[in-house]
Design a protein around this motif. Sequence first.
Motif, PDB file in Angstrom:
ATOM      1  N   UNK A 182       4.842  41.200  22.392  1.00 39.18           N
ATOM      2  CA  UNK A 182       5.886  42.182  22.149  1.00 39.18           C
ATOM      3  C   UNK A 182       5.809  42.696  20.717  1.00 39.18           C
ATOM      4  N   UNK A 183       6.016  43.980  20.506  1.00 43.84           N
ATOM      5  CA  UNK A 183       6.009  44.512  19.134  1.00 43.84           C
ATOM      6  C   UNK A 183       7.205  43.983  18.365  1.00 43.84           C
ATOM      7  N   UNK A 184       7.097  43.876  17.040  1.00 41.53           N
ATOM      8  CA  UNK A 184       8.227  43.365  16.248  1.00 41.53           C
ATOM      9  C   UNK A 184       9.430  44.297  16.340  1.00 41.53           C
ATOM     10  N   UNK A 185      10.603  43.698  16.419  1.00 42.65           N
ATOM     11  CA  UNK A 185      11.843  44.462  16.437  1.00 42.65           C
ATOM     12  C   UNK A 185      12.189  44.891  15.012  1.00 42.65           C
ATOM     13  N   UNK A 186      13.140  45.839  14.865  1.00 41.38           N
ATOM     14  CA  UNK A 186      13.571  46.189  13.504  1.00 41.38           C
ATOM     15  C   UNK A 186      14.075  44.984  12.714  1.00 41.38           C
ATOM     16  N   UNK A 187      14.767  44.049  13.399  1.00 44.12           N
ATOM     17  CA  UNK A 187      15.231  42.846  12.694  1.00 44.12           C
ATOM     18  C   UNK A 187      14.054  41.983  12.268  1.00 44.12           C
ATOM     19  N   UNK A 188      13.024  41.875  13.128  1.00 43.91           N
ATOM     20  CA  UNK A 188      11.819  41.123  12.756  1.00 43.91           C
ATOM     21  C   UNK A 188      11.171  41.732  11.510  1.00 43.91           C
ATOM     22  N   UNK A 189      11.071  43.033  11.482  1.00 41.90           N
ATOM     23  CA  UNK A 189      10.455  43.708  10.337  1.00 41.90           C
ATOM     24  C   UNK A 189      11.287  43.503   9.068  1.00 41.90           C
ATOM     25  N   UNK A 190      12.592  43.575   9.228  1.00 44.20           N
ATOM     26  CA  UNK A 190      13.491  43.352   8.098  1.00 44.20           C
ATOM     27  C   UNK A 190      13.346  41.938   7.564  1.00 44.20           C
ATOM     28  N   UNK A 191      13.342  40.960   8.460  1.00 47.63           N
ATOM     29  CA  UNK A 191      13.190  39.560   8.029  1.00 47.63           C
ATOM     30  C   UNK A 191      11.876  39.371   7.277  1.00 47.63           C
ATOM     31  N   UNK A 192      10.788  39.894   7.824  1.00 52.21           N
ATOM     32  CA  UNK A 192       9.480  39.714   7.187  1.00 52.21           C
ATOM     33  C   UNK A 192       9.462  40.328   5.794  1.00 52.21           C
ATOM     34  N   UNK A 193      10.047  41.510   5.649  1.00 50.10           N
ATOM     35  CA  UNK A 193      10.059  42.172   4.340  1.00 50.10           C
ATOM     36  C   UNK A 193      10.899  41.402   3.339  1.00 50.10           C
ATOM     37  N   UNK A 194      12.059  40.917   3.756  1.00 55.57           N
ATOM     38  CA  UNK A 194      12.941  40.175   2.850  1.00 55.57           C
ATOM     39  C   UNK A 194      12.312  38.852   2.448  1.00 55.57           C
ATOM     40  N   UNK A 195      11.699  38.153   3.390  1.00 49.36           N
ATOM     41  CA  UNK A 195      11.129  36.845   3.080  1.00 49.36           C
ATOM     42  C   UNK A 195       9.900  36.947   2.187  1.00 49.36           C
TER      43      UNK A 195
END
Length: 383
Positions: free
Chosen positions: A1-14
């Motif tokens: 599954x492609x990353x969700x907007x929340x997944x992308x947000x988490x990755x950027x913040x971390x």
Amino acid sequence: MPPTPLDQFRAAVLADPPAQAHLAEPQDPAIFEARALAWAAARGLSLAAADLIEGGRPDPVGMHRFLPAPVTRHDWPCRDWLPISFPAAPEPAVQWFNFAGISPNTPFFEDAVREAAGRPFNRLFRTATPLASFLGRTDLRAPSGFIFHMSRCGSTLVSQMLGAAPGHVSISEAPPLDAMIQHRFPDPEMHADALRGLVHAYGRGAEHLFVKLDSWHTRALPLLRRAFPETPWIFLYRDPVEVLVSQLRLRGVQTVPGVVPLEWFGLTAEDAHLPERAFIARILERTCGAVTEHGTDKGLLINYAQLPEALFDQILPHFGIVPDAAARDSMAMVAGRHSKAPAARFQADGEAKQREADAELRAIAAQYLAPVFNALEARRTAA
């Protein structure tokens, strides 16, 4: 599954420690939401308020932290993050919160964890790191001192005083440490290795780290000395009658049959059927007896009656700490407050507890606890 907007947000913040500090600080979900949406928009991330709804759900006691962690990573997060649990299932892993300005130097570490659990950021970013990431590390610093204790004998006061000086971190009865100490590892060296990693995680950036253990961890003295052979430690104890009275007023979890496994104390199922007072005394005897059984190499015995002066005269020198005048003043100020309720003034209660003890309780103290108490006193005075 492609990353969700929340997944992308988490990755950027971390990947951005300053962003973590900025987003982890708000307690108000509305403030967190505004910061998160603005930060994401500035970086071209298509984050919506609906993506953040989990961070704002009511959870007054922080039950979310007992669910599976929403983030898993094999490296350690930055040093603003501290371990908050060590669940063994489905696979052993350490879970972290970002403490973002929350001091861990609370009377009990769980107090700080509850505060961090209320932050929306930690609802969305609680992170799990597999146990393997705590093994085989070579960048570890040992703590400056361990605090073992009989229970109800001044250990919280000592921990709070040690943590009052700038640059000092004093972790008191951290649940992940208890869980890891009691966890069954394949071999003792792996167990010690994991403990070294976990303890180091609490002291990153600190000038000195002190660790107050749970009272029943005297039973793990061989393990902890294996893990930290050069770390000095103290054992605090008190007149058994006064400790028994305190336990009868409010039972510690270790004195309730079945909470801490009986075999941990070297007891059997039959011991659980002892009368209440005798069972409490038996637990206290096994707690203190571990110190006399395993020896006091690198250890210092402190009677409650010696506090608070003993912190300056004996404990700090034993831990190799030479505080400056400002640090001494900060620690001395704590001595005048109630250790478990810092807003209240300390009032000595030894005489009141002695008056409260009846003849039966004194007989139980004499039967179960007088021998080990006298042995501790003999060793202390001889030293």
